[in-house]
Scaffold this motif. Structure first.
Motif, PDB file in Angstrom:
ATOM      1  N   LYS A 601     -65.194  99.590 -63.539  1.00  0.00           N
ATOM      2  CA  LYS A 601     -66.345  98.472 -63.214  1.00  0.00           C
ATOM      3  C   LYS A 601     -65.880  96.821 -62.522  1.00  0.00           C
ATOM      4  N   ASP A 602     -64.403  96.743 -63.113  1.00  0.00           N
ATOM      5  CA  ASP A 602     -63.366  95.662 -61.891  1.00  0.00           C
ATOM      6  C   ASP A 602     -63.383  96.111 -60.902  1.00  0.00           C
ATOM      7  N   ILE A 603     -62.631  97.520 -61.157  1.00  0.00           N
ATOM      8  CA  ILE A 603     -62.387  97.271 -59.482  1.00  0.00           C
ATOM      9  C   ILE A 603     -64.028  97.763 -58.741  1.00  0.00           C
ATOM     10  N   GLN A 604     -65.303  98.072 -59.200  1.00  0.00           N
ATOM     11  CA  GLN A 604     -65.706  98.069 -58.679  1.00  0.00           C
ATOM     12  C   GLN A 604     -66.751  96.880 -57.640  1.00  0.00           C
ATOM     13  N   SER A 605     -66.339  95.519 -58.755  1.00  0.00           N
ATOM     14  CA  SER A 605     -66.450  94.302 -58.597  1.00  0.00           C
ATOM     15  C   SER A 605     -66.082  94.094 -57.504  1.00  0.00           C
ATOM     16  N   ARG A 606     -64.273  94.117 -58.203  1.00  0.00           N
ATOM     17  CA  ARG A 606     -64.017  93.163 -57.395  1.00  0.00           C
ATOM     18  C   ARG A 606     -64.426  94.083 -55.788  1.00  0.00           C
ATOM     19  N   ILE A 607     -64.511  95.162 -55.743  1.00  0.00           N
ATOM     20  CA  ILE A 607     -64.264  95.373 -53.652  1.00  0.00           C
ATOM     21  C   ILE A 607     -65.944  95.031 -53.779  1.00  0.00           C
ATOM     22  N   PHE A 608     -66.972  95.428 -53.916  1.00  0.00           N
ATOM     23  CA  PHE A 608     -68.198  94.551 -54.062  1.00  0.00           C
ATOM     24  C   PHE A 608     -68.048  93.108 -53.990  1.00  0.00           C
ATOM     25  N   HIS A 609     -67.466  92.476 -54.237  1.00  0.00           N
ATOM     26  CA  HIS A 609     -66.671  90.636 -53.889  1.00  0.00           C
ATOM     27  C   HIS A 609     -66.332  90.880 -52.433  1.00  0.00           C
ATOM     28  N   LEU A 610     -64.923  91.606 -52.291  1.00  0.00           N
ATOM     29  CA  LEU A 610     -64.079  91.693 -51.248  1.00  0.00           C
ATOM     30  C   LEU A 610     -64.869  92.230 -50.055  1.00  0.00           C
ATOM     31  N   LYS A 611     -66.031  93.265 -49.831  1.00  0.00           N
ATOM     32  CA  LYS A 611     -67.270  93.491 -49.244  1.00  0.00           C
ATOM     33  C   LYS A 611     -68.280  92.477 -48.486  1.00  0.00           C
ATOM     34  N   GLN A 612     -68.618  91.514 -49.461  1.00  0.00           N
ATOM     35  CA  GLN A 612     -69.283  90.567 -49.624  1.00  0.00           C
ATOM     36  C   GLN A 612     -68.453  89.248 -48.528  1.00  0.00           C
ATOM     37  N   THR A 613     -67.429  89.178 -48.572  1.00  0.00           N
ATOM     38  CA  THR A 613     -66.093  87.956 -47.899  1.00  0.00           C
ATOM     39  C   THR A 613     -66.028  88.471 -46.950  1.00  0.00           C
TER      40      THR A 613
END
Length: 656
Positions: A601-613
């Motif tokens: 979940k932590d990895i998915q959260s970081r990747i989601f925020h990176l994509k949005q960035t």
């Protein structure tokens, strides 16, 4: 903006800044970024990185020692007897120095590091009547040279003649004496003085002595690679067509050594742009591509070769005649299997005469055209866009470059992954990387191709004493191309056609949206208006964001491995949180599952925020480049890259 960034990337304050060629020097400018070290070099490049045979470090076995020996050779005249056999009625000379065949073989092996056309097809080496000629000097008299052997004994004329007939190779198999005269190697060339004079400007740009010698017969040129390579058509356009040579499998090609096989594989990693040339006169003199346009494109290819993100030039050839069987078969197969074959059949005499001239531009393979690639991930879009933007910024600084035709077919992409995969990056791959900017996650590398409409300043190092003529402008008059009045059939094509008009308005008025047609101004396309690069970057980014496919779903974690046997209930461990109580194996597995799920979940959260960035950054770029309300100080691709570095959208190591 940092001092380093602003001084390195923003050398052009206004889009119509006048050029001051008199203050420029002929020295090459700095190239930002680095080429990949394993990029294959030109086929005819004398500095090819092909491996050479390891030789002893002893001076007696080096080329330098051979050159020292030859420098000490002295020639003495001997009186010629009044009566001699007709075969030896020539001046005789004794060479007072030992020169062995091994020395000659060593010299040839050491100097022959580049792949030549003769090295491609072993079956036609030095024997094909269609092979190109060797340049030979003519002398007034025939001279017989007698060379001493290693034991100091003079060899006879017949013995020396036999030694001369032995090829300087590793096997040195004796060649059978032929009673026929030596075949002319010039049969592969077209002996037409007017035609050769017509294409001489193109031939002067060739790198090899063979390609620069003259027009070659299309069939003879293609026959050099027929036994080793299979021809495949890759694409076509209004300029002509693009082909690639694929190395045949082991069963369908002659056996070769491992070292030669490596060079052939490197040679096969190239493409051939086949362009029909305008006729010198007559009904086809206004059709196809002119000699001047090919010369301009080749000069740009050679000049921009050092810049990362631009195509690598190998060679330019001029051939005449109809498509040989290998190329015609490739064309026929493309016609049967593809739906974008619009060019006329090369075998049609109505389309091309038997005397048709073709320019063949040889380059490294840059990968797949962007218009034929299905992108879906924001990481792919980010890398493609900024890869092209940084390449344009480098070229602006290096050569005051404008591409002027940067549609999706002129951007190529290839994978930098070891397996060559071009799929979107997986979550685990993203988690393992540590890019500070978000650039480089996709593993895609971009290359800008096709400079037929481009403009650049070429610095001529061969004229350092003429500052006025030290810079040559390579450009094409686009007003003669009739590309500004077309109307697109769909939304994507309409955007492309509008972009051409935005580009013209940028050059003519400095305001992209004033697309109303103005009278043509002779010579204006030689002017430098780098904002046209931003017009094309906006076109590219809009296409990338609008036409991406749905991103495939990815598994959040690897499937759990099942144990081969159940754990014993008697086996227990002590947990720090259990106050000394035994913790059974099923409790340990449960905690491990919770930990893995939490990490996932932590990895998915970081990747989601990176994509949005990354999405937000690219949308900001769209606003910065807006033709009506964009950033007023954004005048060239270098300005955009500098802005991205200062905003930490790109890291300095991404560009420099």
């Amino acid at each position: 903006m940092s001092t380093r960034t602003s001084s390195s990337l923003t050398g052009h304050a206004t889009p119509m800044e006048p050029r001051k060629s008199t203050t420029r020097t002929v020295a090459q400018r700095k190239v930002y970024g680095k080429r990949r070290t394993n990029a294959p070099r030109a086929v005819f490049d004398q500095n090819s990185p092909a491996k050479t045979k390891q030789t002893s470090t002893d001076m007696g076995n080096t080329v330098e020692a051979l050159q020292t020996k030859l420098a000490k050779v002295s020639i003495k005249d001997e009186p010629v007897p009044e009566q001699q056999d007709s075969d030896t009625t020539a001046q005789r000379y004794d060479v007072e120095q030992e020169v062995t065949i091994e020395d000659v073989s060593l010299a040839e092996e050491t100097s022959s590091t580049a792949i030549t056309p003769e090295a491609i097809d072993t079956s036609c080496e030095k024997s094909s009547p269609e092979a190109p000629p060797l340049t030979q000097k003519s002398y007034e008299t025939m001279v017989e040279v007698r060379i001493s052997n290693q034991h100091g004994k003079k060899t006879s004329s017949n013995t020396q003649k036999q030694q001369d007939d032995i090829p300087a190779t590793e096997t040195r198999t004796p060649r059978k004496k032929s009673t026929n005269p030596t075949r002319r190697r010039s049969s592969g060339f077209v002996h037409d003085t007017k035609a050769n004079a017509y294409v001489r400007p193109i031939l002067k740009e060739a790198l090899s002595s063979i390609a620069s010698q003259g027009i070659q017969k299309f069939s003879a040129w293609a026959s050099r690679s027929a036994t080793m390579f299979q021809v495949v058509k890759l694409a076509e356009g209004s300029y002509g067509e693009v082909y690639k040579l694929h190395l045949r499998d082991e069963a369908s090609r002659p056996p070769v050594s491992n070292s030669k096989l490596a060079r052939l594989r490197a040679y096969g990693d190239g493409v051939f742009k086949v362009v029909p040339l305008c006729a010198q006169r007559g009904p086809r003199s206004k059709k196809f591509t002119s000699v001047a346009e090919i010369v301009s494109e080749v000069k740009l290819l050679k000049y921009l070769d050092p810049i990362p993100g631009f195509a690598r030039f190998r060679e330019i050839h001029v051939v005449q005649g109809r498509f040989p069987e290998s190329f015609q078969s490739a064309w026929d197969y493309y016609k049967e299997t593809k739906d974008d074959c619009w060019n006329p059949d090369p075998s049609s005499k109505k389309a091309y005469p038997d005397t048709q001239l073709w320019a063949i531009i040889e380059m490294d393979d840059a990968g797949c055209e962007l218009e034929k690639f299905c992108w879906s991930s924001i990481f792919q879009i980010y890398d493609i866009f900024w890869g092209v933007a940084m390449a344009l910024a480098r070229a602006e600084e290096y050569a005051m470059f404008e591409h002027r035709d940067l549609h999706l077919g002129n951007v190529c992409i290839r994978s930098t992954r070891p397996d060559g995969s071009m799929d979107p990056p997986k979550e685990l791959d993203i988690a393992r990387q540590s890019s500070p900017s978000g650039f480089g996650y996709s593993g895609l590398e971009t290359t800008i191709i096709d400079y037929s409409l481009s403009r650049a300043d070429l610095r001529l190092a061969d004229r350092p004493d003429d500052p006025e003529g030290a810079i040559e402008i390579a450009s094409s008059d686009l007003d003669k191309r009739q590309i500004f009045d077309a109307i697109g059939q769909d939304e994507d094509e309409a955007l492309l056609r509008d972009t051409y008009r935005y580009m013209r308005a940028t050059l003519y008025t400095g305001i992209p949206t004033e697309t109303e047609k103005t009278p043509d101004l002779p010579g204006i396309w030689a002017e430098y208006a780098p904002r046209t690069n931003l017009v094309w970057l906006l076109f590219l980014l809009k296409n990338l964001l609008r036409n991406r496919k749905a991103e495939p779903t990815q598994p959040t974690s690897k499937p759990e491995r099942k144990a081969l046997a159940g754990c014993s209930t008697n086996r227990a461990l002590m947990s720090p949180q259990s106050n000394g109580k035994a913790l059974k194996a099923k409790d340990i597995n449960s905690e491990g599952d919770l930990l893995r799920k939490r990490q996932a979940k932590d990895i998915q959260s970081r990747i989601f925020h990176l994509k949005q960035t990354l999405e937000d950054r690219l949308q900001c770029v769209v606003d910065l480049l807006d033709l009506e309300n964009g950033h007023e100080d954004m005048c060239c691709a270098a300005d955009l890259v500098a802005y991205a570095i200062d905003s930490q959208w790109l890291a300095e190591q991404d560009f420099f």
